[in-house]
Scaffold this motif. Structure first.
Motif, PDB file in Angstrom:
ATOM      1  N   ILE A  21     -10.181 -14.512 -11.001  1.00  0.00           N
ATOM      2  CA  ILE A  21     -10.716 -12.880 -11.916  1.00  0.00           C
ATOM      3  C   ILE A  21     -10.585 -11.853 -10.715  1.00  0.00           C
ATOM      4  CG2 ILE A  21     -12.908 -11.612 -12.591  1.00  0.00           C
ATOM      5  CD1 ILE A  21     -14.081 -14.521 -13.966  1.00  0.00           C
ATOM      6  N   ILE A  22     -10.910 -12.238  -9.429  1.00  0.00           N
ATOM      7  CA  ILE A  22     -11.198 -11.129  -8.567  1.00  0.00           C
ATOM      8  C   ILE A  22      -9.386 -11.232  -7.865  1.00  0.00           C
ATOM      9  CG2 ILE A  22     -11.364 -11.064  -5.806  1.00  0.00           C
ATOM     10  CD1 ILE A  22     -13.860 -12.962  -5.686  1.00  0.00           C
ATOM     11  N   ARG A  23      -8.685 -12.334  -8.060  1.00  0.00           N
ATOM     12  CA  ARG A  23      -7.597 -11.778  -8.089  1.00  0.00           C
ATOM     13  C   ARG A  23      -6.758 -11.041  -8.620  1.00  0.00           C
ATOM     14  NH1 ARG A  23      -2.548 -14.315  -5.425  1.00  0.00           N
ATOM     15  NH2 ARG A  23      -4.486 -16.197  -4.947  1.00  0.00           N
ATOM     16  N   ASN A  24      -7.682 -10.927 -10.093  1.00  0.00           N
ATOM     17  CA  ASN A  24      -6.501 -10.574 -10.971  1.00  0.00           C
ATOM     18  C   ASN A  24      -6.930  -8.463 -11.018  1.00  0.00           C
ATOM     19  OD1 ASN A  24      -5.509 -12.611 -11.695  1.00  0.00           O
ATOM     20  ND2 ASN A  24      -6.683 -13.040 -13.447  1.00  0.00           N
ATOM     21  N   LEU A  25      -8.393  -8.547 -10.977  1.00  0.00           N
ATOM     22  CA  LEU A  25      -8.871  -7.978 -10.533  1.00  0.00           C
ATOM     23  C   LEU A  25      -8.459  -7.001  -9.496  1.00  0.00           C
ATOM     24  CD1 LEU A  25     -12.597  -7.508 -11.254  1.00  0.00           C
ATOM     25  CD2 LEU A  25     -11.004  -7.264 -12.521  1.00  0.00           C
ATOM     26  N   LEU A  26      -8.034  -7.547  -8.050  1.00  0.00           N
ATOM     27  CA  LEU A  26      -7.886  -6.664  -7.463  1.00  0.00           C
ATOM     28  C   LEU A  26      -5.485  -6.868  -7.514  1.00  0.00           C
ATOM     29  CD1 LEU A  26      -8.661  -8.885  -4.134  1.00  0.00           C
ATOM     30  CD2 LEU A  26      -9.340  -6.447  -4.730  1.00  0.00           C
ATOM     31  N   LYS A  27      -4.693  -7.499  -8.162  1.00  0.00           N
ATOM     32  CA  LYS A  27      -4.066  -7.345  -8.836  1.00  0.00           C
ATOM     33  C   LYS A  27      -4.223  -5.650  -9.548  1.00  0.00           C
ATOM     34  CE  LYS A  27       0.361  -9.573 -10.006  1.00  0.00           C
ATOM     35  NZ  LYS A  27       0.523 -10.510  -9.769  1.00  0.00           N
ATOM     36  N   GLN A  28      -4.697  -5.384 -10.750  1.00  0.00           N
ATOM     37  CA  GLN A  28      -4.996  -4.347 -11.163  1.00  0.00           C
ATOM     38  C   GLN A  28      -5.566  -2.890 -10.043  1.00  0.00           C
ATOM     39  OE1 GLN A  28      -8.039  -4.394 -13.988  1.00  0.00           O
ATOM     40  NE2 GLN A  28      -7.754  -6.828 -14.754  1.00  0.00           N
ATOM     41  N   LEU A  29      -5.597  -3.451  -9.191  1.00  0.00           N
ATOM     42  CA  LEU A  29      -6.333  -2.195  -8.428  1.00  0.00           C
ATOM     43  C   LEU A  29      -4.765  -1.484  -7.179  1.00  0.00           C
ATOM     44  CD1 LEU A  29      -9.854  -3.308  -7.442  1.00  0.00           C
ATOM     45  CD2 LEU A  29      -8.435  -1.388  -8.743  1.00  0.00           C
ATOM     46  N   GLY A  30      -3.486  -3.124  -7.249  1.00  0.00           N
ATOM     47  CA  GLY A  30      -2.605  -2.743  -6.591  1.00  0.00           C
ATOM     48  C   GLY A  30      -2.262  -3.268  -4.951  1.00  0.00           C
ATOM     49  N   PHE A  31      -3.214  -4.530  -5.316  1.00  0.00           N
ATOM     50  CA  PHE A  31      -3.242  -5.352  -4.234  1.00  0.00           C
ATOM     51  C   PHE A  31      -2.528  -6.739  -5.268  1.00  0.00           C
ATOM     52  CE2 PHE A  31      -7.174  -2.698  -3.381  1.00  0.00           C
ATOM     53  CZ  PHE A  31      -7.243  -2.487  -1.785  1.00  0.00           C
ATOM     54  N   ASN A  32      -1.774  -7.336  -3.062  1.00  0.00           N
ATOM     55  CA  ASN A  32      -1.069  -7.785  -4.192  1.00  0.00           C
ATOM     56  C   ASN A  32      -0.780  -8.821  -2.944  1.00  0.00           C
ATOM     57  OD1 ASN A  32       0.690  -6.458  -6.261  1.00  0.00           O
ATOM     58  ND2 ASN A  32       1.521  -5.571  -4.824  1.00  0.00           N
ATOM     59  N   ASN A  33      -1.268  -8.969  -1.822  1.00  0.00           N
ATOM     60  CA  ASN A  33      -1.318 -10.120  -1.232  1.00  0.00           C
ATOM     61  C   ASN A  33      -2.620 -10.574  -0.919  1.00  0.00           C
ATOM     62  OD1 ASN A  33       1.208  -9.642  -0.046  1.00  0.00           O
ATOM     63  ND2 ASN A  33       0.978  -7.805   1.285  1.00  0.00           N
ATOM     64  N   VAL A  34      -3.109 -11.477  -1.795  1.00  0.00           N
ATOM     65  CA  VAL A  34      -3.842 -11.772  -1.883  1.00  0.00           C
ATOM     66  C   VAL A  34      -4.153 -13.594  -1.780  1.00  0.00           C
ATOM     67  CG1 VAL A  34      -5.925 -12.656  -3.567  1.00  0.00           C
ATOM     68  CG2 VAL A  34      -5.137 -10.027  -3.872  1.00  0.00           C
ATOM     69  N   ASP A  35      -5.043 -13.697  -0.808  1.00  0.00           N
ATOM     70  CA  ASP A  35      -5.053 -15.166  -0.132  1.00  0.00           C
ATOM     71  C   ASP A  35      -6.229 -15.902  -0.763  1.00  0.00           C
ATOM     72  OD1 ASP A  35      -3.430 -17.301   1.185  1.00  0.00           O
ATOM     73  OD2 ASP A  35      -3.519 -16.210   2.905  1.00  0.00           O
ATOM     74  N   GLU A  36      -6.678 -17.321  -0.600  1.00  0.00           N
ATOM     75  CA  GLU A  36      -7.636 -18.061  -1.342  1.00  0.00           C
ATOM     76  C   GLU A  36      -8.302 -18.547  -0.277  1.00  0.00           C
ATOM     77  OE1 GLU A  36      -6.808 -19.583  -4.992  1.00  0.00           O
ATOM     78  OE2 GLU A  36      -6.521 -17.152  -5.784  1.00  0.00           O
ATOM     79  N   ALA A  37      -9.557 -19.097  -0.503  1.00  0.00           N
ATOM     80  CA  ALA A  37     -10.044 -20.244   0.083  1.00  0.00           C
ATOM     81  C   ALA A  37     -11.374 -20.956  -0.777  1.00  0.00           C
ATOM     82  CB  ALA A  37     -10.749 -19.699   1.865  1.00  0.00           C
ATOM     83  N   MET A  38     -11.400 -22.185  -0.872  1.00  0.00           N
ATOM     84  CA  MET A  38     -13.205 -22.645  -1.127  1.00  0.00           C
ATOM     85  C   MET A  38     -13.728 -22.418  -0.343  1.00  0.00           C
ATOM     86  SD  MET A  38     -11.012 -23.610  -4.197  1.00  0.00           S
ATOM     87  CE  MET A  38     -12.377 -24.253  -5.014  1.00  0.00           C
ATOM     88  N   ASP A  39     -14.488 -22.138   0.845  1.00  0.00           N
ATOM     89  CA  ASP A  39     -15.663 -22.324   1.361  1.00  0.00           C
ATOM     90  C   ASP A  39     -15.048 -21.730   2.506  1.00  0.00           C
ATOM     91  OD1 ASP A  39     -15.017 -23.877   3.361  1.00  0.00           O
ATOM     92  OD2 ASP A  39     -14.203 -24.891   1.730  1.00  0.00           O
TER      93      ASP A  39
END
Length: 128
Positions: A21-39
């Protein structure tokens, strides 16, 4: 100065659906370089290995919580000024105060939408 939409953003949540959800919202706002961590501990390893322009982290995670991650980030000279937004389902005043005392840049209470995220990002990063 315009916000760099190509900056590296690290999102941290132990719930895969929330990361999506957060990745998709950021993408809608124009942010493309998104990395993830689980904790928090995985996030800290990534933060020490790579330069990020923004961290968006959940509060409630195991084994390292978002507030513990925030304290580690603020204690590290290289990252002490890194914009850090906390996301949580907890709207308790004491949590907000604890996050502010730990140096959080801004705070989002779940549930939230793209407009709320953009408003919080603008307050932290400037207009975009």
């Amino acid at each position: 100065m315009a916000v760099d939409l190509n900056m590296q953003v690290l999102i941290v949540d132990d719930y895969k659906t929330m990361l999506r959800i957060i990745r998709n919202l950021l993408k809608q706002l124009g942010f493309n370089n998104v990395d993830e961590a689980m904790d928090g501990s995985e996030a800290l390893q990534k933060l020490r290995a790579k330069d990020y322009g923004l961290v968006i982290s959940d509060w409630n995670m195991e084994p390292m919580t978002g507030i513990q991650l925030l304290r580690e980030v603020r204690a590290d000279k290289r990252m002490q000024n890194l914009p850090f937004i906390m996301i949580t389902a907890e709207s308790k005043t004491e949590n907000v105060i604890a996050a502010k005392q730990a140096g959080v840049s801004n705070y989002i209470v779940k549930p939230f939408n793209a407009a709320t995220l953009k408003q919080k990002l603008t307050s932290v990063l400037g207009p975009f």
